[in-house]
Design an enzyme around this catalytic site. Structure first.
Site, PDB file in Angstrom:
ATOM      1  N   ASP A  38       0.830  -1.203   0.000  1.00  0.00           N
ATOM      2  CA  ASP A  38       0.000   0.000   0.000  1.00  0.00           C
ATOM      3  C   ASP A  38       0.865   1.254   0.000  1.00  0.00           C
ATOM      4  O   ASP A  38       2.038   1.237   0.396  1.00  0.00           O
ATOM      5  CB  ASP A  38      -0.916   0.026   1.225  1.00  0.00           C
ATOM      6  CG  ASP A  38      -2.260  -0.630   0.949  1.00  0.00           C
ATOM      7  OD1 ASP A  38      -2.506  -1.018  -0.201  1.00  0.00           O
ATOM      8  OD2 ASP A  38      -3.057  -0.751   1.899  1.00  0.00           O
ATOM      9  N   LYS A  60      -3.314   2.909  -2.566  1.00  0.00           N
ATOM     10  CA  LYS A  60      -4.710   3.338  -2.560  1.00  0.00           C
ATOM     11  C   LYS A  60      -4.826   4.457  -1.536  1.00  0.00           C
ATOM     12  O   LYS A  60      -4.611   4.257  -0.344  1.00  0.00           O
ATOM     13  CB  LYS A  60      -5.653   2.193  -2.178  1.00  0.00           C
ATOM     14  CG  LYS A  60      -5.591   1.019  -3.129  1.00  0.00           C
ATOM     15  CD  LYS A  60      -6.531  -0.080  -2.716  1.00  0.00           C
ATOM     16  CE  LYS A  60      -7.976   0.247  -3.033  1.00  0.00           C
ATOM     17  NZ  LYS A  60      -8.228   0.387  -4.475  1.00  0.00           N
ATOM     18  N   MET A 177     -10.035   9.462   7.656  1.00  0.00           N
ATOM     19  CA  MET A 177     -10.400  10.006   6.329  1.00  0.00           C
ATOM     20  C   MET A 177     -11.525  11.045   6.427  1.00  0.00           C
ATOM     21  O   MET A 177     -12.430  11.070   5.604  1.00  0.00           O
ATOM     22  CB  MET A 177     -10.812   8.858   5.391  1.00  0.00           C
ATOM     23  CG  MET A 177      -9.694   7.868   5.128  1.00  0.00           C
ATOM     24  SD  MET A 177     -10.229   6.367   4.274  1.00  0.00           S
ATOM     25  CE  MET A 177     -10.921   5.404   5.647  1.00  0.00           C
TER      26      MET A 177
END
Length: 257
Positions: A38, A60, A177
């Site tokens: 990642d 990602k 997020m």
């Protein structure tokens, strides 16, 4: 071609600091023939892979061009069926906003052996970086881990109801997020939580370039914009932050004097 003789291990690389990698994760990385890595995994962690291992970056990150999830799952499946020891190396923990559940389901349905190795999740690392406990007998009886980035086409969390639950049950809210949606989240949380509720925003927790800001819920969006905080960041909302908030106020007063 060998069929289903390989193995896939989903490994949590932790929040970024390579010293926070678990011994079990280290062993899995050192035994890999293929690593699918990642974007947020540090180079120091990847450096533990054997020199003979193939390393493929499949980053990602929200708001950026990402490797399609279906393509990643296809790579894992193909490599495992060819007898490889595949490590899917993820930032944080594979089972906390890491899509590990989807990958496990896909691999098991195809008859591939899969193991999951936990890592320290960013929400815990962010709080610890400030010396803040997520739970405390006097301030918080538990913690809720949430994402501020809803899947496309799905409904966002009911922030107003969550705020009421956090208030009544004395819970800490740990929001991943959420920076890009901070204004909306703030307004909805204010429906049930006081504007003076302490909040901390931690960017790139545990890494050398970590940045943070301590503020209140009423000033959350303004603080993020003023300080230029961006993804990847974690927002911690609740009375557990009040100790570091008080310390920050004291420092500001000392500077002003």
């Amino acid at each position: 071609m060998n069929t289903n003789t390989g193995k896939v291990t989903l490994v949590g690389a932790g929040p970024g600091d390579p010293e926070l990698l678990t011994l079990k994760a280290l062993k899995a990385i050192q035994g890999a023939s293929l690593l699918l890595v990642d974007d947020l995994v540090s180079h120091e962690v990847v450096a533990h892979a054997p020199k003979t291992a193939r390393v493929v970056y499949v980053g990602k990150r929200g708001g950026c061009k990402s490797t399609p999830q279906a393509f990643i799952e296809k790579l894992m499946l193909m490599a495992a069926r060819e007898g490889e020891s595949v490590v899917r190396l993820k930032g944080g923990d594979p089972f906390i906003f890491g899509r590990g559940g989807e990958e496990v389901e896909h691999l098991r349905a195809a008859g591939v052996q899969v193991e999951v190795i936990n890592g320290i999740t960013a929400g815990l690392a962010a709080a610890t970086a400030l010396g803040v406990p997520l739970t405390h007998r006097d301030h918080a009886q538990g913690a809720i881990f949430l994402t501020g980035h809803a899947q496309k086409g799905s409904q966002a969390p009911d922030w107003q109801s969550l705020a009421a639950t956090a208030r009544d049950a004395r819970l800490t809210l740990v929001i991943y997020m959420g920076v890009s949606s901070a204004h909306r989240i703030q307004q909805d949380l204010l429906a049930a939580l006081p504007a003076a509720t302490p909040v901390a925003v931690v960017q790139r927790a545990s890494l050398p370039d970590q940045r943070h800001a301590v503020t209140t819920l009423g000033e959350l969006a303004t603080t993020i914009e003023r300080e230029g905080l961006a993804s990847p960041s974690v927002i911690v909302v609740g009375d557990v932050v009040q100790g570091v908030a008080a310390a920050a106020v004291a420092v500001d007063k000392a500077r002003a004097a």
